[in-house]
Design an enzyme around this catalytic site. Sequence first.
Site, short mmCIF file in Angstrom:
data_model
loop_
_atom_site.label_atom_id
_atom_site.label_comp_id
_atom_site.label_asym_id
_atom_site.label_seq_id
_atom_site.Cartn_x
_atom_site.Cartn_y
_atom_site.Cartn_z
N LYS A 58 0.85 -1.20 0.00
CA LYS A 58 0.00 0.00 0.00
C LYS A 58 0.88 1.26 0.00
CE LYS A 58 -3.50 -2.72 2.30
NZ LYS A 58 -4.00 -3.20 3.61
N GLN A 77 -3.53 -1.92 9.98
CA GLN A 77 -3.47 -3.21 9.29
C GLN A 77 -3.99 -4.32 10.20
OE1 GLN A 77 -2.57 -3.77 5.98
NE2 GLN A 77 -3.31 -5.84 6.38
N ASP A 95 -10.50 2.00 5.01
CA ASP A 95 -11.03 0.63 4.91
C ASP A 95 -12.56 0.64 4.97
OD1 ASP A 95 -8.90 -1.09 4.49
OD2 ASP A 95 -8.38 -1.15 6.62
#
Length: 287
Positions: A53, A97, A120
């Site tokens: 990412k 994460q 997210d």
Amino acid sequence: MAATMMPGGPVADAVFADLLPRSEKLIADGNTPGLGTILVGDDGASARYVGMKMSKAQELGWTSPHLHLPQDATQADVVAAVRAFNDDPAVDGFLVQHPTPPEIDFDAAIMEMAPDKDVDGMHPVNMGRLALMMPGPVPATPAGIEALLAFYDVTVSGREVCILGRGTTLGRPLALLLSQKRPTANAAVTVVHTGVPDWPRYTQRAAVVVAAAGVPGILQPEHISPGAVVVGGGVRYEGRRLLPDVDERCEEVAGWITPRVGGVGPTTIAMLFRNAVEAAERKHAAR
Ligand SMILES: NC(=O)c1ccc[n+]([C@@H]2O[C@H](COP(=O)([O-])OP(=O)(O)OC[C@H]3O[C@@H](n4cnc5c(N)ncnc54)[C@H](OP(=O)(O)O)[C@@H]3O)[C@@H](O)[C@H]2O)c1
């Protein structure tokens, strides 16, 4: 006849082709997007995902501030990292994460995020926005699956989509998304889970089946109708080995199917960047 594959890579490329000019405009206007990442602990797979990412953000010319907390970080350490990114005007969006070490309450950490920066799309406010069809970051994996189906011209509008799994990351938000009144959604969504022991009855009649259980090989060829569209979302890792929900013999029965590797994953990352661009655009439009 073997099913036609629906890899996620070309879908992600199309999403990035749309995002690139928008990202370039933000940069040209002096609003370079910033994508923050928080990694807790030493899990190799998580570190690799964060690395991917960050390098994508750098490739786009963005800043990619990163906070790496040690394996023995406390909940207070994680919350402090989240608050630091909340307060940093150079960070348009960020993620923690998953998975974090077992001692960390991941959901409680997400609760601390500023919802508009949640790339997210997992913060309860964003789940609420999804349910109410309000603008905001959309859960990345479900959004990626909708984009994948649209890219391969799989019509879900007016057809039955059966989702195997009602988890908060995938099955539940996907059901909300695909039942929305929009051309690439509008589906008759059925959600099955452990409370429906005869769930194959539902997957067998569906035009589209999305496996979202995280149980390796749970979806077998006899669970789908010939020619059905099959999306494999659920996976489990054993070390570096990836074990998909969809048994590979489904490829002999399905009409269209995602590959065992490189299916939904690339579209999830693309949607995370779409959420970040939209967060940056919203922030600068509001000025
Ligand atoms: N590819 C990607 O980019 C990506 C991204 C995010 C998530 N995922 C994967 O998607 C999967 C789902 O994640 P999640 O967090 O949404 O789900 P989750 O919370 O792990 O829930 C799994 C769901 O599957 C159902 N289930 C489990 N075993 C079953 C069985 N034997 N029969 C019927 N239903 C069963 C569960 O039913 P109950 O509710 O009745 O327990 C539950 O609803 C995971 O494998 C995750 O790794 C993939």
